[in-house]
Design a protein around this motif. Structure first.
Motif, mmCIF file in Angstrom:
data_model
loop_
_atom_site.group_PDB
_atom_site.id
_atom_site.type_symbol
_atom_site.label_atom_id
_atom_site.label_comp_id
_atom_site.label_asym_id
_atom_site.label_seq_id
_atom_site.Cartn_x
_atom_site.Cartn_y
_atom_site.Cartn_z
ATOM 1 N N ILE B 37 -44.691 -17.707 -19.971
ATOM 2 C CA ILE B 37 -43.801 -16.953 -19.371
ATOM 3 C C ILE B 37 -44.344 -15.340 -19.660
ATOM 4 C CG2 ILE B 37 -41.234 -15.945 -18.873
ATOM 5 C CD1 ILE B 37 -40.632 -18.951 -19.293
ATOM 6 N N ARG B 38 -44.540 -14.552 -18.450
ATOM 7 C CA ARG B 38 -44.763 -13.386 -18.606
ATOM 8 C C ARG B 38 -43.923 -12.482 -17.807
ATOM 9 N NH1 ARG B 38 -48.568 -9.050 -17.188
ATOM 10 N NH2 ARG B 38 -48.860 -9.864 -15.025
ATOM 11 N N MET B 39 -43.257 -11.257 -18.445
ATOM 12 C CA MET B 39 -42.413 -10.867 -17.577
ATOM 13 C C MET B 39 -42.899 -8.955 -17.718
ATOM 14 S SD MET B 39 -38.923 -12.005 -18.746
ATOM 15 C CE MET B 39 -38.558 -13.618 -18.635
ATOM 16 N N GLU B 40 -42.980 -8.278 -16.658
ATOM 17 C CA GLU B 40 -43.083 -6.754 -16.759
ATOM 18 C C GLU B 40 -42.091 -6.170 -15.573
ATOM 19 O OE1 GLU B 40 -47.176 -6.149 -15.894
ATOM 20 O OE2 GLU B 40 -46.993 -3.751 -16.138
ATOM 21 N N VAL B 41 -41.397 -5.225 -16.317
ATOM 22 C CA VAL B 41 -40.463 -4.588 -15.513
ATOM 23 C C VAL B 41 -41.091 -3.404 -14.923
ATOM 24 C CG1 VAL B 41 -38.136 -3.214 -15.744
ATOM 25 C CG2 VAL B 41 -38.867 -5.573 -16.935
ATOM 26 N N GLY B 42 -40.757 -2.601 -14.040
ATOM 27 C CA GLY B 42 -41.075 -1.435 -13.497
ATOM 28 C C GLY B 42 -42.428 -1.336 -12.990
ATOM 29 N N LEU B 154 -33.849 -8.562 -13.612
ATOM 30 C CA LEU B 154 -34.735 -7.613 -14.218
ATOM 31 C C LEU B 154 -34.784 -6.345 -13.208
ATOM 32 C CD1 LEU B 154 -37.674 -9.629 -15.884
ATOM 33 C CD2 LEU B 154 -35.613 -8.270 -16.894
ATOM 34 N N ALA B 155 -35.301 -6.786 -12.189
ATOM 35 C CA ALA B 155 -35.110 -5.557 -11.042
ATOM 36 C C ALA B 155 -33.873 -4.742 -10.980
ATOM 37 C CB ALA B 155 -35.961 -5.843 -10.003
ATOM 38 N N LEU B 156 -32.861 -5.334 -10.953
ATOM 39 C CA LEU B 156 -31.589 -4.783 -10.774
ATOM 40 C C LEU B 156 -31.422 -4.004 -12.208
ATOM 41 C CD1 LEU B 156 -29.558 -7.727 -9.353
ATOM 42 C CD2 LEU B 156 -29.507 -5.521 -8.285
ATOM 43 N N ALA B 157 -31.437 -4.474 -13.348
ATOM 44 C CA ALA B 157 -31.344 -3.972 -14.529
ATOM 45 C C ALA B 157 -32.407 -2.656 -14.449
ATOM 46 C CB ALA B 157 -31.746 -4.680 -15.747
ATOM 47 N N ASP B 158 -33.511 -2.866 -14.166
ATOM 48 C CA ASP B 158 -34.538 -1.504 -14.099
ATOM 49 C C ASP B 158 -33.951 -0.620 -13.026
ATOM 50 O OD1 ASP B 158 -36.920 -0.287 -14.525
ATOM 51 O OD2 ASP B 158 -37.842 -0.905 -12.564
ATOM 52 N N ALA B 159 -33.107 -0.915 -11.981
ATOM 53 C CA ALA B 159 -32.875 -0.054 -11.150
ATOM 54 C C ALA B 159 -31.318 0.586 -11.705
ATOM 55 C CB ALA B 159 -32.463 -0.621 -9.642
ATOM 56 N N GLY B 160 -31.034 0.294 -12.753
ATOM 57 C CA GLY B 160 -29.530 0.819 -13.361
ATOM 58 C C GLY B 160 -28.705 0.330 -12.811
ATOM 59 N N ILE B 161 -28.567 -0.537 -12.181
ATOM 60 C CA ILE B 161 -27.259 -1.064 -11.424
ATOM 61 C C ILE B 161 -26.589 -2.087 -12.570
ATOM 62 C CG2 ILE B 161 -26.459 -2.822 -9.955
ATOM 63 C CD1 ILE B 161 -28.781 -2.032 -8.267
ATOM 64 N N TYR B 235 -33.828 -15.674 -21.556
ATOM 65 C CA TYR B 235 -33.146 -14.416 -21.820
ATOM 66 C C TYR B 235 -33.608 -13.463 -22.848
ATOM 67 C CZ TYR B 235 -28.490 -11.965 -22.405
ATOM 68 O OH TYR B 235 -27.603 -11.212 -22.505
ATOM 69 N N LYS B 236 -34.057 -14.118 -23.984
ATOM 70 C CA LYS B 236 -34.832 -13.255 -24.763
ATOM 71 C C LYS B 236 -36.058 -12.656 -24.393
ATOM 72 C CE LYS B 236 -33.410 -15.860 -29.098
ATOM 73 N NZ LYS B 236 -33.827 -17.380 -29.127
ATOM 74 N N LEU B 237 -36.826 -13.242 -23.556
ATOM 75 C CA LEU B 237 -38.076 -12.653 -23.246
ATOM 76 C C LEU B 237 -37.745 -11.421 -21.915
ATOM 77 C CD1 LEU B 237 -40.079 -15.780 -22.265
ATOM 78 C CD2 LEU B 237 -40.457 -14.205 -24.317
ATOM 79 N N GLN B 238 -36.331 -11.692 -21.169
ATOM 80 C CA GLN B 238 -36.090 -10.797 -20.604
ATOM 81 C C GLN B 238 -35.669 -9.658 -21.173
ATOM 82 O OE1 GLN B 238 -33.181 -13.177 -18.222
ATOM 83 N NE2 GLN B 238 -33.816 -12.416 -16.436
ATOM 84 N N LYS B 239 -35.126 -9.693 -22.115
ATOM 85 C CA LYS B 239 -34.445 -8.374 -22.948
ATOM 86 C C LYS B 239 -35.862 -7.571 -23.736
ATOM 87 C CE LYS B 239 -31.134 -10.486 -25.417
ATOM 88 N NZ LYS B 239 -29.838 -10.980 -26.053
ATOM 89 N N GLU B 240 -36.719 -8.374 -24.160
ATOM 90 C CA GLU B 240 -37.687 -7.709 -24.796
ATOM 91 C C GLU B 240 -38.591 -6.989 -23.622
ATOM 92 O OE1 GLU B 240 -40.139 -11.102 -26.462
ATOM 93 O OE2 GLU B 240 -38.641 -11.232 -27.751
ATOM 94 N N ALA B 241 -38.827 -7.856 -22.612
ATOM 95 C CA ALA B 241 -39.515 -7.058 -21.337
ATOM 96 C C ALA B 241 -38.708 -5.727 -20.933
ATOM 97 C CB ALA B 241 -39.436 -7.931 -19.859
ATOM 98 N N LEU B 242 -37.469 -5.605 -20.873
ATOM 99 C CA LEU B 242 -36.744 -4.435 -20.672
ATOM 100 C C LEU B 242 -36.913 -3.541 -21.554
ATOM 101 C CD1 LEU B 242 -33.514 -5.876 -19.070
ATOM 102 C CD2 LEU B 242 -34.990 -4.397 -17.930
#
Lengths: 330, 256
Positions: B37-42, B154-161, B235-242
């Motif tokens: 699994i790969r995640m990238e934010v922003g 992730l995108a919602l979190a990245d948008a600061g919502i 979920y862990k990977l999501q938090k790491e990505a953020l």
């Protein structure tokens, strides 16, 4: 694009407090227990023009389903299977919240959940709906028509779909030069059904799970779970629908309750539809025997065919191939 | 399920490992194993928030615009934000070209994904506005709706919502009688069941649940447990990505 619905039900929201108080005592606004299903009534073959149909009343909710057939080429990846199409219409006369127009996301979701629940467990024996593999197969349309919306459209629609399939007969297929023509005046056999499936819907209201929610209950509910259960007690599909969430343990208990309560719907099908199915099966059997005694099968122009284009009847009825196969199946 | 044409490939092999019979999947994974699994934010400069999520060969891009003025105006709600959600597959994302027009499947998935997000986004903080969530499946290899919802949160979190929790999703399947985590397309084509699940992992709430296929009751309970474990990992990977994105931003700021 899916958009938060603008409809803000004010009256049910005011009733929410009353509902919650009652629920904490184990009673609902209409006097039912939490796991009690409303009165079920099923009228098979409500529309004689359709190959199969059923009218279902679940409390004040009314749903009509009809089965129509035609003959088409199968999908390339399933050359040895007939085609099943499930479609739902929320007609505007059924509720002040329904509007004319193509099916919205709710109607599409309902049709797709019912389609999957029928398809995955092979409720309809599609492999027995083949005239010529890869070339000509029966296509069954199950059209669900919601006539009055008082909640729990899923369960009522699933009952109507299942009952209409159970009461459906396949017309005679007449071989023509380039394929088959459907002779809707006469029928050969009932639509082959492997399994019966029903859905059980639960709504979560103030942390309580209630079975078979009314419209008012759905409006104040946090969310709903639709669980399809087959007549042998397996889970044939699940859909969480509506905004809101469920706790992990609530999901498990919702499914457990659904598996348990499905027997009520199955019993309704057994009591109100299976006798009708047995009756039409018997009728078809006697008709066939009479034809066999009479010798030559004559082509009778079927009644009510004003819209049909004149068709050259090149060959005799291809009933032999059909009924021969059938005999081995029975 | 989809009923793939042609010969059914071998999807589960039983191997002896440390004296135990273990089910090994066609790509070498164990039953309870996720794909890489790969995640990238922003990842998009125009969107208020965005994320790219890959589950093996599945690749989904999500972007969030908003909270912004609702158009048309009458769509706005006085006491909360409306969420507008689109799940869409690119025409080239599948083996056969997918028509770019929204299919019934996409309409349904947009709805269930929106409903899942409604439960975590604090919409009451942004009355009279719209939050637009767009998800594009760039490449499809099974589990696209769950990858899409993971990306959307992730995108919602990245948008600061403001949200109650992130949302992580994964699909569990039953292949040749074995319950497997993070089902891919080949497995899905021949699976007896495919069950996408999305949860708010920290709250322990189920936000999206569908079952396409047939499971016995006890199998369903096991499948839910399998999904929950997979979701915790995601979920862990999501938090790491953020964290990865925002930690970098802070460091850049320090240098100036």
């Amino acid at each position: 694009m899916s958009i938060t619905p603008p409809f803000q039900p004010v009256v049910p929201k005011l009733k929410r407090y009353t509902m919650e108080t009652l629920l904490s005592r184990g009673v609902r606004l209409d006097g039912r227990k939490l796991d009690e299903v409303r009165k079920i009534e099923i009228v098979p073959s409500y529309i004689e023009r359709a190959e199969g149909s059923a009218l279902v009343r679940l409390g004040q909710t009314v749903v009509l389903a009809g089965v129509k057939t035609d003959i088409v080429a199968p999908f390339p990846d399933t050359p040895n299977e007939g085609v099943l199409v499930v479609h739902a219409e929320f007609v505007p006369l059924a509720s002040p919240t329904f509007e004319p127009g193509p099916p919205d996301e709710n109607a599409i979701e309902l049709a797709r959940v019912i389609d999957r629940s029928l398809r995955e467990i092979k409720a309809v024996a599609l492999d027995q709906l083949v005239l010529e593999p890869g070339k000509h197969v029966w296509r069954l349309f199950v059209d669900i028509y919601v006539l009055n919306h008082d909640g729990n459209l899923f369960d009522a629609s699933m009952l109507a779909a299942m009952a209409s399939l159970l009461s459906a007969r396949l017309p005679v297929a007449v071989k023509t030069e380039d394929g088959y023509r459907v002779d809707r005046g006469r029928f050969t056999r009932v639509v082959p059904v492997n399994r019966r499936v029903v859905t059980v819907t639960l709504a979560k209201i103030a942390g309580k799970l209630v079975v078979d929610p009314t419209y008012e209950e759905e409006q104040v509910a946090d969310t709903r779970m639709v669980v399809a259960v087959s007549d042998d007690g397996r889970i044939a599909g699940i859909q969480k629908t509506g905004m809101g969430d469920l706790e992990y343990r609530e999901v498990l208990s919702a499914v457990a309750i659904a598996v348990n309560k499905a027997s009520i719907y199955h019993k309704a099908l057994e009591d109100m539809v299976l006798p009708y199915r047995a009756k039409i099966e018997e009728e078809l059997r006697t008709e066939k025997t009479e034809e066999a005694v009479g010798g030559v099968v004559e082509l009778q122009p079927a009644p009510h065919r004003e819209h049909e284009e004149p068709v050259e009847i090149a060959e005799v009825v291809d009933e032999e191939g059909q009924s021969g196969e059938e005999g081995s199946r029975e | 399920m989809g009923g793939g044409a042609g010969e059914k490939p071998v999807l589960i092999r039983w191997e002896e490992r440390d004296g135990q019979k273990v089910a090994v999947r066609h790509d070498g994974r164990l039953a309870a194993q996720l794909r890489p699994i790969r995640m990238e934010v922003g990842v998009l400069s125009n969107a208020d928030g965005s994320a790219l999520v890959e589950y093996g060969g599945t690749r989904v891009l999500a972007a969030v615009y908003g909270p912004r003025e609702a158009h048309p105006r009458h769509m706005a709600l006085p006491d909360r934000a409306v969420i507008r959600c689109r799940y869409h597959m690119a025409p080239f994302s599948t083996a056969e070209r997918k028509t770019p027009a929204p299919t019934r499947r996409e309409v349904e998935l947009s709805k269930v994904i929106r409903e899942a997000l409604e439960a975590v986004v604090l919409t009451e903080l942004f009355p009279r506005t719209a939050i637009d969530v767009y998800m594009e499946v760039l490449q499809s290899d099974g589990g696209t709706r769950t990858a899409a919802i993971t990306a959307a949160s992730l995108a919602l979190a990245d948008a600061g919502i403001a949200m109650r929790d992130l949302v992580a999703g994964v699909a569990v399947g039953k292949v040749d009688g074995v319950l497997v985590l993070d089902i891919d397309e080949i497995e899905d084509n021949y699976a007896e069941a495919d069950m996408p699940v999305a949860m708010a992992p920290n709250l322990g709430r189920v936000l999206l649940l569908q079952l396409n296929g047939v499971l016995a009751h006890d199998e369903f309970v096991q499948a839910m447990e399998l999904a929950r474990k997979g979701i915790q990992t995601i979920y862990k990977l999501q938090k790491e990505a953020l964290r990865r994105k925002y930690v970098e931003v802070v460091q850049e700021g320090d240098e100036q």
